[in-house]
Design an enzyme around this catalytic site. Structure first.
Site, mmCIF file in Angstrom:
data_model
loop_
_atom_site.group_PDB
_atom_site.id
_atom_site.type_symbol
_atom_site.label_atom_id
_atom_site.label_comp_id
_atom_site.label_asym_id
_atom_site.label_seq_id
_atom_site.Cartn_x
_atom_site.Cartn_y
_atom_site.Cartn_z
ATOM 1 C CE LYS A 123 25.228 17.538 53.470
ATOM 2 N NZ LYS A 123 26.062 16.579 52.800
ATOM 3 C CB CYS A 193 30.929 7.987 46.962
ATOM 4 S SG CYS A 193 31.851 9.470 46.487
ATOM 5 C CB SER A 468 31.252 11.177 55.599
ATOM 6 O OG SER A 468 31.074 10.297 54.514
#
Length: 552
Positions: A123, A193, A468
């Site tokens: 975000k 990630c 996600s």
């Protein structure tokens, strides 16, 4: 172009302001140079942000080298992975607005002439991009770069491996010892990630939009190229100040369509359907769901990066990164938009090289003929819903089954782990939308549980929440209107048949029209779950997910 900072430092009336700046060591010579803000989301809890302090220093060095005066400030930064599956996840999407507002406030209050945003994670990058478009002073974003993949027994690992290991243990498909090994090895160091999850997707799209220097998105967090790119951003921002090139001159409709095409080619996160419209809105552009679907239908999916395939962000970087993907897309990319290099897209792409036909496939040999995201409509989603087409097994392109309805993520996860979900079921999770959550939590826990339990090719999930970027499987999110707004998802009952037809772009509740109208007429959503604090304010002011979950 007159520098905004002159209002702070010029003339007798500015004497007190100059005195305050001298209190932090600013010299007379520095007062006469452009004031360049460095908006940095560094903190030492989030892996994606842990190294950003060094990048901020590199940007500052570049600014000084080019004759500007750098000033650094910081924003908040929430890690979706750490918050995932807890009440804290409700703050993730709402934090986007806090980031945007805080950057705007600092830039406007101190009359900065330009800004370099240094950011990572889901975000924070879109929040910074929103602020860049809103304030519209010369701006560049330096994204922090992907984390290296972990390895175990010859297999690449990432944080999704850890989430899916939980379900595998509960299903008896993996030992606790094996799961612990994954825990130890999945995340080997700093960076976003290591897959085409939301953070790395948004970094790629920032580059495709023209707001990052070429190569920034895929240069890894531990790669010295990242530091050099940060220095280059520092020198380049001073050039943009002299030229007067601001984000709204870069963020044209064609630039956004380029970003959507890259998103489809990469098989990016469904969260881009929230973030790109929010950024476009700040630039005065309406980017509807129909734009995503139109471009998806004509753009092939040519990169299979985790969670949609075997490759990693490291593979994409070695294959040429975002410039190579854009070059591969050829006429599907518009070459006319300006970029922060000062050149147009077509000029930047002259130097791009495609270094692997397997990582970035030719258009005549795609992984799929259509793009990575599809927009579904129907009686269950009159205003639209989103599915990551690239992450769905062909066996689940069309799925019909009975609804298993839950009014929260926690209830659904408990049922999945208790083996109460059976093949053919459609798990429905509601009251998790922007208003109903509030905050529109990601559903990585239940989707990973479905995968870990071995149900990804027989069970679908439908929610007014979101997913996600690491989600895979037949998972349909952003169902609009959400249950808290009185949408049809709020009246689904256990056992109702639901049809998901991705190729036909349909999401339907298979009950009689009169019965649906009766249920909706009698339906009254419950009172908001949260009545105090920031989330209560957010729930009162946020729009539908179909509009980007922006503040009204």
């Amino acid at each position: 172009m007159r520098l905004r900072s002159r209002a702070v430092v010029e003339g007798l009336e500015s004497l007190p302001r100059r005195a305050l700046l001298k209190a932090v060591g600013v010299s007379d010579a520095e007062l006469n140079r452009p004031f360049i803000a460095i908006a940095n989301s560094y903190n030492n809890i989030v892996p994606g942000h842990y190294h950003l302090q060094q990048l901020g220093q590199a940007v500052a060095a570049g600014v000084r080298e080019a004759g500007g005066t750098p000033f650094e400030f910081h924003t908040i930064g929430i890690c979706d992975g750490i918050a995932m599956g807890t009440p804290g996840m409700k703050y993730s999407l709402p934090s986007r607005e806090i980031v945007a507002d805080s950057v705007e406030a600092m830039l406007e209050a101190h009359r900065f002439d330009a800004v370099v945003c240094v950011a990572s994670c889901d975000k924070i990058v879109p929040g910074m991009l929103m602020a860049m478009a809103r304030v519209d002073i010369p701006a560049i974003i330096v994204t922090g770069g992907p984390m290296l993949p972990g390895f175990r027994e010859g297999q690449s690992l990432d944080v999704i491996s850890a989430f899916e290991a939980v379900g595998a243990v509960k299903a008896g498909r993996m030992s606790t010892r094996e799961a612990y090994e994954i825990e130890e090895l999945a995340c080997p160091g700093c960076g976003s990630c290591a897959g085409m999850f939301t953070a790395n997707t948004m970094a790629c799209l920032a580059e495709a939009l023209g707001l990052s220097l070429p190569g920034t998105a895929t240069a890894h967090a531990v790669d010295a190229r990242k530091i050099r790119l940060a220095k280059r951003a520092g020198t380049q921002i001073v050039k943009l100040v002299k030229r007067g090139l601001t984000p709204r001159k870069i963020l044209t409709r064609k630039a956004f369509e380029n970003a959507v095409a890259v998103d489809m080619a990469l098989g990016g996160s469904t969260n881009t359907v929230l973030h790109l419209p929010a950024i476009a809105r700040e630039a005065g552009i309406n980017l509807s769901l129909d734009v995503f679907d139109r471009i998806s239908r004509r753009t092939p999916h040519i990169c299979a990066i985790r969670p949609n395939g075997p490759h990693t962000m490291l593979d994409l970087d070695r294959a040429g990164g975002v410039p190579a993907v854009m070059k591969r897309l050829g006429k599907l990319i518009c070459g006319s938009p300006l970029t922060v290099t000062g050149l147009r897209v077509r000029e930047n792409l002259k130097h791009a090289r495609i270094l692997s036909d397997e990582i970035i496939r030719p258009l005549n040999r795609p992984y799929r003929r259509e793009g990575g995201i599809a927009i579904l409509y129907g009686s269950l989603a009159p205003k639209g819903a989103v599915v990551k087409y690239a992450g769905v097994s062909p066996k689940m392109f069309r799925h019909q089954g009975p609804a298993r309805v839950f009014d929260s993520e926690e209830e659904a996860v408990a049922a999945i782990y208790a083996r109460r979900i059976k093949p053919k079921d459609v798990v429905v999770i509601r009251y998790e939308g922007p208003k109903g959550g509030p905050g529109m939590r990601e559903m990585l826990a239940p989707t990973s549980a479905i995968v870990g339990m071995g149900l990804s090719e027989s069970v679908a999930l439908v929610t007014d929440g979101r997913f996600s970027g690491g989600t895979r499987g037949a998972c349909v999110g952003h169902v609009s209107p959400e249950a808290a707004e009185g949408g049809p998802i709020g009246v689904v009952q256990d056992g109702d048949e639901i049809l998901i037809d991705i190729k036909r772009r349909r999401l339907d509740l298979l009950i009689d029209d009169r019965e649906l109208k009766r249920r909706l007429k009698d339906f009254s959503p419950p009172r908001p779950k949260t009545r105090r604090g920031y989330l209560a304010y957010y729930a009162r002011t946020v729009s539908s997910a179909s509009e980007g979950a922006v503040r009204l």
